[in-house]
Motif scaffolding. Structure first.
Motif, short mmCIF file in Angstrom:
data_model
loop_
_atom_site.label_atom_id
_atom_site.label_comp_id
_atom_site.label_asym_id
_atom_site.label_seq_id
_atom_site.Cartn_x
_atom_site.Cartn_y
_atom_site.Cartn_z
N GLY A 155 -41.73 -29.95 -42.59
CA GLY A 155 -42.49 -28.62 -42.75
C GLY A 155 -41.84 -27.85 -43.98
N GLY A 156 -40.96 -26.86 -43.54
CA GLY A 156 -40.47 -25.78 -44.30
C GLY A 156 -41.32 -25.00 -45.05
N TRP A 157 -41.02 -24.09 -45.93
CA TRP A 157 -41.63 -23.00 -46.45
C TRP A 157 -41.93 -23.15 -48.04
CZ3 TRP A 157 -37.08 -22.26 -43.95
CH2 TRP A 157 -35.99 -21.85 -44.76
N SER A 158 -42.04 -24.48 -48.52
CA SER A 158 -42.08 -24.77 -49.91
C SER A 158 -43.65 -25.10 -50.14
CB SER A 158 -41.38 -26.04 -50.52
OG SER A 158 -42.07 -27.20 -50.34
N ILE A 159 -44.36 -25.10 -51.43
CA ILE A 159 -45.55 -25.46 -51.64
C ILE A 159 -45.99 -26.75 -51.27
CG2 ILE A 159 -46.01 -23.64 -53.17
CD1 ILE A 159 -45.57 -25.74 -55.42
N GLU A 160 -44.91 -27.64 -50.91
CA GLU A 160 -45.04 -29.04 -50.58
C GLU A 160 -45.11 -29.39 -49.00
OE1 GLU A 160 -43.16 -31.64 -53.60
OE2 GLU A 160 -42.20 -30.04 -54.00
N ASP A 206 -39.91 -28.47 -37.06
CA ASP A 206 -40.62 -27.79 -38.41
C ASP A 206 -39.55 -26.59 -38.78
OD1 ASP A 206 -41.90 -26.08 -40.12
OD2 ASP A 206 -43.82 -26.61 -39.19
N LEU A 207 -38.92 -26.82 -40.11
CA LEU A 207 -37.96 -25.95 -40.48
C LEU A 207 -38.40 -24.38 -40.70
CD1 LEU A 207 -35.12 -26.46 -41.07
CD2 LEU A 207 -35.52 -26.57 -43.64
N SER A 208 -39.90 -24.47 -41.08
CA SER A 208 -40.28 -22.98 -41.26
C SER A 208 -40.32 -22.27 -40.10
CB SER A 208 -41.69 -23.23 -41.91
OG SER A 208 -42.29 -22.01 -42.15
N GLU A 209 -40.65 -22.99 -39.08
CA GLU A 209 -40.87 -22.09 -37.51
C GLU A 209 -39.60 -21.80 -36.86
OE1 GLU A 209 -43.85 -24.34 -35.64
OE2 GLU A 209 -45.30 -24.05 -36.87
N HIS A 210 -38.58 -22.67 -37.09
CA HIS A 210 -37.64 -22.84 -36.48
C HIS A 210 -36.17 -22.80 -37.04
CE1 HIS A 210 -40.09 -23.41 -32.97
NE2 HIS A 210 -40.52 -24.47 -33.57
#
Length: 304
Positions: free
Chosen positions: A8-13, A39-43
């Motif tokens: 995940g994360g929050w990059s465009i990829e 999921d790095l974006s959520e946690h």
């Protein structure tokens, strides 16, 4: 082992990362590991805590965070092993303007290029001829990349990059077959010749839509080109200080191979290039995941 699979994360990829994580999770379970998906974006605030509760961290992130070295630096700080390169190598490979300087210092041939930060003058013109590829300096997956054929197209191409929040790299638009070659451990895997079925280059759709490109592996090129692809990929891997694995991309021009960039967390979706190259070398997807973990454990001093 208990493995934290980070995606995940929050990059465009982000979407590409999540897609690849699905089959990685299946492979890890098939290998007998207890998998925890994170999921790095959520946690992100709980990342260190989650990693500390596991024996190994498998990173499947693209762009920043992930290929920028941030998760790797945090994992180094708490002593948790992971696959692939450490913080410095990850960041140097992600930053195209930095990696191209290291390529040059190592004597590796790359297309002519110019770096343009977001606050640069809008009337900038490269000192090499058209066409130009305009791409985000820290981006990947060909997102926000434009092939510029006339000078009046440049401002819009730059705006597309700047509006994404990145600086711009303008690269000489060379013509020729596109090739890629992966490194696994200290060995170069069979290279791949890429033929997009539509468009002018290997764009996002060609990379991730099924049957959008021909990917021929081993690449049907002369033995001398195959040898050079492996040798240069290993040299790029070393020049950037990388560990475990990487994948370098090339254009084969009339004057020889031109090194474009090196990826430290190559894609792992069903259509991705690294798994295809590994299969040509006799490694199933499960074998590839097991080998990456073995290399990571050896590199960071912990073994199962």
């Amino acid at each position: 082992m208990k493995v934290l699979l980070v995606a995940g994360g929050w990059s465009i990829e982000r979407v590409v990362s999540l897609s690849g994580a699905v089959q990685i999770e299946k492979a890890l379970a098939s290998l007998g590991h207890d998998v925890v998906v994170h999921d790095l974006s959520e946690h992100f605030p709980g990342f260190i805590t989650a990693a500390a509760a596991c024996d190994f961290v498998f990173l499947n992130l693209h762009g920043a965070p992930g290929e920028d070295g941030l998760p790797q630096a945090l994992l180094d700080a708490i002593g948790r092993p992971y696959q692939g390169s450490g913080p410095a190598g990850s960041f140097l490979a992600l930053n195209k303007a930095a990696s191209k300087q290291l390529y040059a210092a190592a004597g590796l041939d790359t297309p002519r290029w110019a770096f343009l930060p977001r606050d640069a003058a809008t009337d900038f013109t490269p000192d090499f001829p058209l066409p130009w590829f305009v791409k985000p300096n820290l981006g990947g997956s060909s997102i926000h990349m434009t092939l510029v054929r006339t000078a009046d197209e440049l401002p819009a191409a730059l705006a597309r990059v700047f509006d994404s929040g990145d600086d711009a790299l303008i690269e000489e638009g060379l013509s020729g077959p596109e090739l890629t070659c992966a490194v696994l451990g200290e060995v170069a895997l069979p290279p791949i010749l890429i033929r997009p079925k539509a468009g002018d280059f290997f764009n996002y759709a060609s990379k991730y839509e099924p049957d959008a490109a021909e990917e021929l592996c081993p690449a049907p090129v002369d033995a001398a080109v195959t040898e050079a692809l492996g040798r240069i990929s290993l040299a790029a891997h070393a020049a950037l200080g990388l560990d475990g694995y990487s994948r370098s991309d090339f254009i084969l021009t009339e004057s020889g191979l031109k090194l474009l960039e090196t990826n430290t967390l190559p894609g792992m979706t069903p259509t991705s290039l690294l798994p295809r190259s590994a299969r040509a070398a006799g490694l199933s997807f499960d074998d590839l995941i097991a080998r990456l973990m073995e290399l990571g454990l050896a590199q960071r001093g912990k073994r199962p």
